[in-house]
Design an enzyme around this catalytic site. Structure first.
Site, PDB file in Angstrom:
ATOM      1  N   TYR A 141      43.082  47.173  41.871  1.00 26.46           N
ATOM      2  CA  TYR A 141      43.999  48.119  41.546  1.00 26.46           C
ATOM      3  C   TYR A 141      43.720  49.003  40.344  1.00 26.46           C
ATOM      4  CZ  TYR A 141      48.392  49.589  39.409  1.00 26.46           C
ATOM      5  OH  TYR A 141      49.384  50.361  38.873  1.00 26.46           O
ATOM      6  N   PHE A 206      53.572  31.219  34.178  1.00 33.20           N
ATOM      7  CA  PHE A 206      52.243  31.178  34.335  1.00 33.20           C
ATOM      8  C   PHE A 206      51.161  30.866  33.464  1.00 33.20           C
ATOM      9  CE2 PHE A 206      53.302  34.245  38.327  1.00 33.20           C
ATOM     10  CZ  PHE A 206      53.868  33.221  39.144  1.00 33.20           C
TER      11      PHE A 206
HETATM   12  N1  UDP Z   1      54.889  36.011  34.949  1.00 36.57           N
HETATM   13  C1  UDP Z   1      55.375  34.556  34.909  1.00 36.57           C
HETATM   14  N2  UDP Z   1      56.063  34.298  35.870  1.00 36.57           N
HETATM   15  C2  UDP Z   1      56.425  34.806  36.836  1.00 36.57           C
HETATM   16  C3  UDP Z   1      56.167  36.352  36.911  1.00 36.57           C
HETATM   17  C4  UDP Z   1      55.283  36.546  35.726  1.00 36.57           C
HETATM   18  O1  UDP Z   1      54.968  33.777  33.928  1.00 36.57           O
HETATM   19  O2  UDP Z   1      57.044  34.346  38.099  1.00 36.57           O
HETATM   20  C5  UDP Z   1      54.170  36.472  33.862  1.00 36.57           C
HETATM   21  C6  UDP Z   1      52.782  37.035  34.006  1.00 36.57           C
HETATM   22  O3  UDP Z   1      51.813  35.868  33.853  1.00 36.57           O
HETATM   23  C7  UDP Z   1      52.584  38.105  32.954  1.00 36.57           C
HETATM   24  C8  UDP Z   1      54.008  38.396  32.680  1.00 36.57           C
HETATM   25  O4  UDP Z   1      54.826  37.531  33.061  1.00 36.57           O
HETATM   26  O5  UDP Z   1      51.826  37.259  31.777  1.00 36.57           O
HETATM   27  C9  UDP Z   1      54.520  39.764  33.000  1.00 36.57           C
HETATM   28  O6  UDP Z   1      54.078  39.865  34.370  1.00 36.57           O
HETATM   29  P1  UDP Z   1      54.703  41.046  35.567  1.00 36.57           P
HETATM   30  O7  UDP Z   1      54.022  40.331  36.923  1.00 36.57           O
HETATM   31  O8  UDP Z   1      55.863  41.142  35.340  1.00 36.57           O
HETATM   32  O9  UDP Z   1      53.722  42.167  35.261  1.00 36.57           O
HETATM   33  P2  UDP Z   1      52.140  42.364  34.728  1.00 36.57           P
HETATM   34  O10 UDP Z   1      51.941  42.040  33.509  1.00 36.57           O
HETATM   35  O11 UDP Z   1      51.645  41.652  35.723  1.00 36.57           O
HETATM   36  O12 UDP Z   1      52.140  43.914  35.057  1.00 36.57           O
END
Ligand code: UDP
Length: 325
Positions: A141, A206
């Protein structure tokens, strides 16, 4: 000014259309509705359902409407998916963007705004991450956006296509009428709010073994209206030359802080479950917004995460099924 907005039925695109119209622009939305929602398109915008893979369709749209500028949001946008389905990114994002750029050049549209990403900075040397940081894409991406940024660089030099590349950090929040509605939803804030709405049992964190104060990942959340206003400022700045900006508030919040904020805003306990790290997640992403504040006078209207989550919560309460009737 007349602006063509690709992806104007999507989350950030539809809010930007709303702000463009509030600023008096006339808007043409070009969207295939694979991920976007027809109901998200502002009623005063002209809507064209079409796919950027269809070079003739976008060319005909630009020839007919003769926009003064283009904002290009339509794209595949998920880091995780880009590892599973790299050709959606390395081919479709790139080729679709090129089809659009070629039509822009052919019809003399000299202003182009590209939605880019913080995923250009997988290994930053400095935090906050300024626009001058070296680029190390973190996924297919991120690479697809890097390629589009480079295409624009050469098209500016070869054909005079003035452009701005806006690297978003974590977009969030809503207006009264437009908010975040992805299928499937993968983003932290809407998932947390779905727990508060009783649509999910818990939120999975996560990983809590990152090198951060509470062990969870830190992100720079930026309100979607502040992003939209940055696009409009950038569009008007292009007579002064092409540019690149990183877009965040400059302040980071951990996953635990996001959940705690959502508990305060919603009054719901929001149970959590600890899960493994999500592959490809850097520990810390915070934007340096010095360049855009100095050069364009941009300031985030929504400075705190609490304000951002409040707007998202209002939208989700009013639209518990998103844009579905
Ligand atoms: N995250 C999480 N649980 C979830 C979705 C996201 O802990 O169900 C965490 C993810 O690992 C990251 C942060 O939240 O550290 C933001 O993730 P998101 O997917 O919203 O945005 P990204 O940073 O990937 O653009």
């Amino acid at each position: 000014m007349k602006v063509l907005v690709t992806g104007g039925a999507g989350y950030i695109g539809s809010v930007t259309v709303e702000r463009l119209i509030a600023h008096g622009a006339s808007v043409v939305v070009f969207d295939n509705l694979y991920q976007g929602h027809r109901a998200a398109v502002h009623p005063d915008a002209v809507f064209v359902q079409g796919d950027l893979a269809d070079a003739a369709a976008i060319d005909e749209t630009i020839a007919r409407h003769q926009p003064d500028g283009i904002m290009h949001f339509a794209s595949h946008t998920l880091v995780g998916e880009s590892w599973q389905k790299p050709f959606l990114y390395l081919r479709d994002n790139v080729v679709n963007g090129l089809n659009l750029m070629e039509s822009a050049v052919r019809h003399g549209v000299g202003r182009f705004i590209l939605s880019s990403t913080a995923n250009l900075f997988d290994d930053p040397e400095r935090i906050p991450i300024e626009a001058t940081e070296r680029i190390v894409p973190g996924s297919p991406y991120g690479e697809s956006k890097h390629i589009l940024e480079r295409e624009l660089y050469w098209l500016d030099r070869a054909c005079g296509l003035r452009h701005a590349c806006l690297r978003y950090f974590n977009a969030c929040g809503a207006t009264e009428t437009r908010g975040e509605d992805h299928h499937p939803e993968t983003h932290l804030i809407p998932l947390v709010l779905q727990v508060a709405l009783g649509q999910r049992e818990h939120i999975t964190i996560f990983g809590d073994d990152y090198d951060t104060p509470d062990g969870t990942c830190i992100r720079d959340y930026i309100h979607v209206v502040d992003l939209a206003e940055a696009h409009i400022l950038a569009l008007h700045s292009l007579d002064g030359g092409s540019r690149k900006y990183n877009l965040g508030t400059g302040r980071g919040y951990s996953v635990r802080e996001v959940i705690e904020t959502a508990r305060e805003v919603t009054g719901h306990p929001i149970p959590t479950v600890m899960g493994p790290r999500r592959p490809g997640d850097p520990a810390l992403l915070v934007a340096g917004n010095e360049a855009i504040t100095r050069e364009l006078g941009w300031r985030p209207r929504y400075a705190t995460l609490r304000e951002m989550v409040e707007t998202a919560w209002r939208w989700h309460v009013a639209h518990p099924q998103g844009y579905e009737e």
